[in-house]
Design a protein around this motif. Structure first.
Motif, mmCIF file in Angstrom:
data_model
loop_
_atom_site.group_PDB
_atom_site.id
_atom_site.type_symbol
_atom_site.label_atom_id
_atom_site.label_comp_id
_atom_site.label_asym_id
_atom_site.label_seq_id
_atom_site.Cartn_x
_atom_site.Cartn_y
_atom_site.Cartn_z
ATOM 1 N N TRP A 78 0.829 -1.208 0.000
ATOM 2 C CA TRP A 78 0.000 0.000 0.000
ATOM 3 C C TRP A 78 0.862 1.257 0.000
ATOM 4 O O TRP A 78 0.532 2.241 -0.651
ATOM 5 C CB TRP A 78 -0.928 0.006 1.200
ATOM 6 N N LYS A 79 1.946 1.225 0.755
ATOM 7 C CA LYS A 79 2.842 2.384 0.805
ATOM 8 C C LYS A 79 3.476 2.634 -0.571
ATOM 9 O O LYS A 79 3.564 3.769 -1.030
ATOM 10 C CB LYS A 79 3.921 2.164 1.854
ATOM 11 N N CYS A 80 3.893 1.558 -1.239
ATOM 12 C CA CYS A 80 4.480 1.701 -2.582
ATOM 13 C C CYS A 80 3.441 2.197 -3.580
ATOM 14 O O CYS A 80 3.758 2.960 -4.488
ATOM 15 C CB CYS A 80 5.065 0.371 -3.047
ATOM 16 N N GLU A 81 2.193 1.762 -3.397
ATOM 17 C CA GLU A 81 1.123 2.206 -4.287
ATOM 18 C C GLU A 81 0.944 3.722 -4.195
ATOM 19 O O GLU A 81 0.686 4.384 -5.197
ATOM 20 C CB GLU A 81 -0.188 1.500 -3.928
ATOM 21 N N LYS A 82 1.109 4.272 -3.002
ATOM 22 C CA LYS A 82 0.990 5.718 -2.826
ATOM 23 C C LYS A 82 2.224 6.449 -3.347
ATOM 24 O O LYS A 82 2.130 7.574 -3.817
ATOM 25 C CB LYS A 82 0.796 6.050 -1.346
ATOM 26 N N THR A 98 12.484 -4.982 0.262
ATOM 27 C CA THR A 98 13.538 -4.801 -0.738
ATOM 28 C C THR A 98 13.119 -5.402 -2.075
ATOM 29 O O THR A 98 13.217 -4.751 -3.120
ATOM 30 C CB THR A 98 14.842 -5.459 -0.257
ATOM 31 N N LYS A 99 12.635 -6.636 -2.043
ATOM 32 C CA LYS A 99 12.266 -7.330 -3.276
ATOM 33 C C LYS A 99 11.095 -6.631 -3.975
ATOM 34 O O LYS A 99 11.111 -6.433 -5.187
ATOM 35 C CB LYS A 99 11.930 -8.792 -2.963
ATOM 36 N N PHE A 100 10.084 -6.235 -3.209
ATOM 37 C CA PHE A 100 8.916 -5.610 -3.808
ATOM 38 C C PHE A 100 9.253 -4.226 -4.370
ATOM 39 O O PHE A 100 8.866 -3.897 -5.492
ATOM 40 C CB PHE A 100 7.769 -5.498 -2.796
ATOM 41 N N ARG A 101 9.966 -3.407 -3.616
ATOM 42 C CA ARG A 101 10.323 -2.071 -4.098
ATOM 43 C C ARG A 101 11.202 -2.156 -5.348
ATOM 44 O O ARG A 101 11.021 -1.382 -6.287
ATOM 45 C CB ARG A 101 11.011 -1.259 -3.007
ATOM 46 N N ASN A 102 12.133 -3.099 -5.373
ATOM 47 C CA ASN A 102 12.965 -3.268 -6.574
ATOM 48 C C ASN A 102 12.119 -3.676 -7.776
ATOM 49 O O ASN A 102 12.338 -3.212 -8.899
ATOM 50 C CB ASN A 102 14.077 -4.278 -6.324
ATOM 51 N N HIS A 103 11.161 -4.554 -7.527
ATOM 52 C CA HIS A 103 10.258 -4.994 -8.599
ATOM 53 C C HIS A 103 9.466 -3.802 -9.149
ATOM 54 O O HIS A 103 9.356 -3.623 -10.369
ATOM 55 C CB HIS A 103 9.318 -6.076 -8.049
ATOM 56 N N ILE A 104 8.937 -2.985 -8.264
ATOM 57 C CA ILE A 104 8.145 -1.819 -8.681
ATOM 58 C C ILE A 104 9.024 -0.806 -9.401
ATOM 59 O O ILE A 104 8.631 -0.235 -10.417
ATOM 60 C CB ILE A 104 7.431 -1.177 -7.469
ATOM 61 N N LYS A 105 10.227 -0.592 -8.905
ATOM 62 C CA LYS A 105 11.146 0.341 -9.575
ATOM 63 C C LYS A 105 11.469 -0.139 -10.980
ATOM 64 O O LYS A 105 11.588 0.668 -11.909
ATOM 65 C CB LYS A 105 12.423 0.508 -8.759
ATOM 66 N N ARG A 159 10.757 1.965 -14.313
ATOM 67 C CA ARG A 159 11.820 2.193 -15.312
ATOM 68 C C ARG A 159 11.364 1.744 -16.692
ATOM 69 O O ARG A 159 11.588 2.431 -17.686
ATOM 70 C CB ARG A 159 13.086 1.429 -14.929
ATOM 71 N N LYS A 160 10.749 0.594 -16.757
ATOM 72 C CA LYS A 160 10.269 0.084 -18.045
ATOM 73 C C LYS A 160 9.236 1.034 -18.636
ATOM 74 O O LYS A 160 9.256 1.328 -19.832
ATOM 75 C CB LYS A 160 9.663 -1.304 -17.867
ATOM 76 N N GLN A 161 8.355 1.521 -17.779
ATOM 77 C CA GLN A 161 7.306 2.433 -18.227
ATOM 78 C C GLN A 161 7.890 3.741 -18.751
ATOM 79 O O GLN A 161 7.411 4.299 -19.729
ATOM 80 C CB GLN A 161 6.378 2.709 -17.038
ATOM 81 N N GLU A 162 8.925 4.227 -18.133
ATOM 82 C CA GLU A 162 9.453 5.540 -18.464
ATOM 83 C C GLU A 162 10.652 5.538 -19.401
ATOM 84 O O GLU A 162 11.095 6.599 -19.826
ATOM 85 C CB GLU A 162 9.836 6.285 -17.178
ATOM 86 N N SER A 163 11.200 4.393 -19.698
ATOM 87 C CA SER A 163 12.416 4.387 -20.513
ATOM 88 C C SER A 163 12.138 4.860 -21.941
ATOM 89 O O SER A 163 11.090 4.607 -22.511
ATOM 90 C CB SER A 163 13.039 2.996 -20.537
ATOM 91 N N ASP A 164 13.082 5.544 -22.485
ATOM 92 C CA ASP A 164 12.930 6.063 -23.847
ATOM 93 C C ASP A 164 12.814 4.942 -24.862
ATOM 94 O O ASP A 164 12.134 5.071 -25.871
ATOM 95 C CB ASP A 164 14.117 6.955 -24.201
ATOM 96 N N LYS A 165 13.486 3.821 -24.605
ATOM 97 C CA LYS A 165 13.439 2.709 -25.554
ATOM 98 C C LYS A 165 12.030 2.160 -25.689
ATOM 99 O O LYS A 165 11.657 1.647 -26.723
ATOM 100 C CB LYS A 165 14.346 1.574 -25.091
#
Length: 160
Positions: free
Chosen positions: A15-19, A62-69, A73-79
């Motif tokens: 929930w915290k990551c969702e916010k 750690t695992k969840f935050r890395n997954h979300i990051k 990154r995939k969503q925002e990458s220029d490629k």
């Protein structure tokens, strides 16, 4: 330990990551599902987290935050910009597209057609066109929509 009970201990992290993070088109249920998937993977890879709650919280966070990051990154990458649903100024006509994405060349053709349509409007029609794009109500809306549909009929045969 029971999976549901274990998830109850870590769901506040989800929930915290969702916010904190924004992922395009994700709803609360999507966040919950990703959290459950990460917890399941963690339980498979590190069974010792079942006995140690402190380790469970650290590893999961750690695992969840890395997954979300990674997702962000995939969503925002220029490629991968072409994988996103492109923003097009077609207002109510957009729901008629077969697929939610347009190829880049199709998008260019559509934008040019809309630019030419707008160029041939009177100043009042231009104002109403902007209101149409914002889905506002106004007098003459149906007439302007028909005019736009007629202008985009060639495009409609191939893409709408």
């Amino acid at each position: 330990m029971n999976f549901k009970k274990t998830y109850e201990k870590v769901k506040w992290i989800v929930w915290k990551c969702e916010k904190e993070f924004y992922i395009h088109l994700w709803e609360h249920a999507d966040w919950e599902q990703e959290g459950r998937l990460i917890l399941y993977e963690l339980q498979l890879n590190c069974p010792e987290v079942e006995e140690n709650e402190e380790k469970l919280l650290k590893y999961f966070k750690t695992k969840f935050r890395n997954h979300i990051k990674d997702k962000v990154r995939k969503q925002e990458s220029d490629k991968r910009k072409l994988n996103k649903v492109p923003y097009t100024e077609i207002g109510e006509v957009s729901h008629k597209l077969r697929s939610k994405e347009l190829f880049l060349d199709e998008l260019v053709v559509l934008r040019e057609a809309l630019k030419e349509f707008r160029k041939n409007l009177t100043s009042q029609e231009k104002e109403n066109y902007e209101r149409l794009l914002m889905n506002e109500r106004f007098s003459g809306r149906a007439e302007l929509r028909r005019k736009l549909q007629i202008h985009l009929k060639d495009f409609k045969d191939h893409h709408l």
